[in-house]
Design a protein around this motif. Structure first.
Motif, PDB file in Angstrom:
ATOM      1  N   VAL A   5      29.438 -32.730  -4.871  1.00 39.08           N
ATOM      2  CA  VAL A   5      28.633 -32.174  -3.777  1.00 39.08           C
ATOM      3  C   VAL A   5      27.987 -33.324  -3.016  1.00 39.08           C
ATOM      4  O   VAL A   5      27.280 -34.141  -3.597  1.00 39.08           O
ATOM      5  N   LEU A   6      28.255 -33.378  -1.713  1.00 39.56           N
ATOM      6  CA  LEU A   6      27.662 -34.396  -0.861  1.00 39.56           C
ATOM      7  C   LEU A   6      26.386 -33.845  -0.234  1.00 39.56           C
ATOM      8  O   LEU A   6      26.417 -32.810   0.414  1.00 39.56           O
ATOM      9  N   ASN A  14      20.104 -23.779  -3.381  1.00 41.66           N
ATOM     10  CA  ASN A  14      20.653 -22.487  -3.820  1.00 41.66           C
ATOM     11  C   ASN A  14      22.164 -22.532  -3.973  1.00 41.66           C
ATOM     12  O   ASN A  14      22.730 -21.876  -4.849  1.00 41.66           O
ATOM     13  N   PHE A  15      22.789 -23.295  -3.134  1.00 43.23           N
ATOM     14  CA  PHE A  15      24.231 -23.507  -3.184  1.00 43.23           C
ATOM     15  C   PHE A  15      24.610 -24.146  -4.528  1.00 43.23           C
ATOM     16  O   PHE A  15      25.510 -23.677  -5.231  1.00 43.23           O
ATOM     17  N   ILE A  16      23.903 -25.185  -4.918  1.00 41.83           N
ATOM     18  CA  ILE A  16      24.152 -25.875  -6.184  1.00 41.83           C
ATOM     19  C   ILE A  16      23.780 -24.971  -7.363  1.00 41.83           C
ATOM     20  O   ILE A  16      24.496 -24.911  -8.370  1.00 41.83           O
ATOM     21  N   LYS A  21      25.426 -21.540 -11.974  1.00 43.75           N
ATOM     22  CA  LYS A  21      25.499 -20.203 -12.552  1.00 43.75           C
ATOM     23  C   LYS A  21      26.940 -19.864 -12.938  1.00 43.75           C
ATOM     24  O   LYS A  21      27.181 -19.144 -13.901  1.00 43.75           O
ATOM     25  N   ARG A  22      27.880 -20.424 -12.203  1.00 44.07           N
ATOM     26  CA  ARG A  22      29.300 -20.193 -12.471  1.00 44.07           C
ATOM     27  C   ARG A  22      29.878 -21.211 -13.465  1.00 44.07           C
ATOM     28  O   ARG A  22      31.080 -21.346 -13.581  1.00 44.07           O
ATOM     29  N   LYS A  23      28.996 -21.948 -14.112  1.00 42.65           N
ATOM     30  CA  LYS A  23      29.369 -22.934 -15.137  1.00 42.65           C
ATOM     31  C   LYS A  23      30.189 -24.096 -14.570  1.00 42.65           C
ATOM     32  O   LYS A  23      31.056 -24.650 -15.243  1.00 42.65           O
ATOM     33  N   SER A  37      17.584 -31.478  -4.687  1.00 47.94           N
ATOM     34  CA  SER A  37      18.512 -30.841  -5.628  1.00 47.94           C
ATOM     35  C   SER A  37      18.897 -31.725  -6.807  1.00 47.94           C
ATOM     36  O   SER A  37      19.646 -31.293  -7.680  1.00 47.94           O
ATOM     37  N   LYS A  38      18.383 -32.929  -6.846  1.00 44.22           N
ATOM     38  CA  LYS A  38      18.708 -33.845  -7.952  1.00 44.22           C
ATOM     39  C   LYS A  38      18.394 -33.211  -9.306  1.00 44.22           C
ATOM     40  O   LYS A  38      19.164 -33.332 -10.257  1.00 44.22           O
ATOM     41  N   GLN A  39      17.274 -32.521  -9.375  1.00 43.20           N
ATOM     42  CA  GLN A  39      16.802 -31.951 -10.641  1.00 43.20           C
ATOM     43  C   GLN A  39      17.756 -30.947 -11.276  1.00 43.20           C
ATOM     44  O   GLN A  39      17.736 -30.765 -12.495  1.00 43.20           O
ATOM     45  N   ILE A  40      18.603 -30.305 -10.481  1.00 47.77           N
ATOM     46  CA  ILE A  40      19.503 -29.301 -11.059  1.00 47.77           C
ATOM     47  C   ILE A  40      20.953 -29.781 -11.147  1.00 47.77           C
ATOM     48  O   ILE A  40      21.810 -29.050 -11.620  1.00 47.77           O
ATOM     49  N   SER A  41      21.218 -30.997 -10.697  1.00 46.03           N
ATOM     50  CA  SER A  41      22.588 -31.511 -10.793  1.00 46.03           C
ATOM     51  C   SER A  41      22.849 -32.006 -12.213  1.00 46.03           C
ATOM     52  O   SER A  41      21.930 -32.341 -12.954  1.00 46.03           O
TER      53      SER A  41
END
Length: 142
Positions: A5-6, A14-16, A21-23, A37-41
């Motif tokens: 993901v760039l 939300n995209f990430i 959620k889709r594993k 979004s770093k925290q959820i990557s």
């Protein structure tokens, strides 16, 4: 499955989250190590989303299954298009990108291919207001 993901700004969150959620494992590229979004990557790489060579090295090492971006910046799309071509991933071509990034070219394409599109107005003394003005390139309006 892994996604490259760039850009990881707030608009990508939300995209990430949906990918997670889709594993799907998320390899996130962003020039700021403070991006939202770093925290959820799963893995984060502090690299500009337009740095073709640095991203190529990441792709070679981690072998993501597909590439995505939520960015609207032309330079990010152009780089993603070049990367997709190099690694044989589905994405829009650079020639298609030039059409969809320019409203004048896109309108011409629509008309040539008989795709319905709103009429273009030229501003003159008889123009009825209110009117929405859109730039030829970009996403702004007034």
């Amino acid at each position: 499955m892994k996604a490259l993901v760039l850009t990881g700004g707030i608009s990508s969150y939300n995209f990430i989250k949906e990918l997670k959620k889709r594993k799907i494992k998320v390899l996130l590229i962003d020039r700021s190590d403070r991006c939202f979004s770093k925290q959820i990557s799963d893995q984060f790489f502090k690299v500009s989303a337009t740095n073709f060579y640095a991203i190529s090295k990441i792709i070679d090492k981690y072998k993501p299954d597909f590439f995505l971006t939520y960015s609207s910046q032309y330079s990010v799309f152009k780089n993603l298009s070049k990367l997709s071509k190099k690694y044989k991933k589905n994405f829009i071509s650079e020639s298609q990108l030039k059409i969809i990034n320019n409203k004048k070219k896109m309108k011409k394409f629509f008309l040539e291919n008989k795709i319905k599109t709103p009429k273009k107005l030229s501003i003159n003394k008889k123009t009825m207001f209110p009117v929405i003005f859109k730039p030829e390139v970009g996403a702004g309006s007034s």
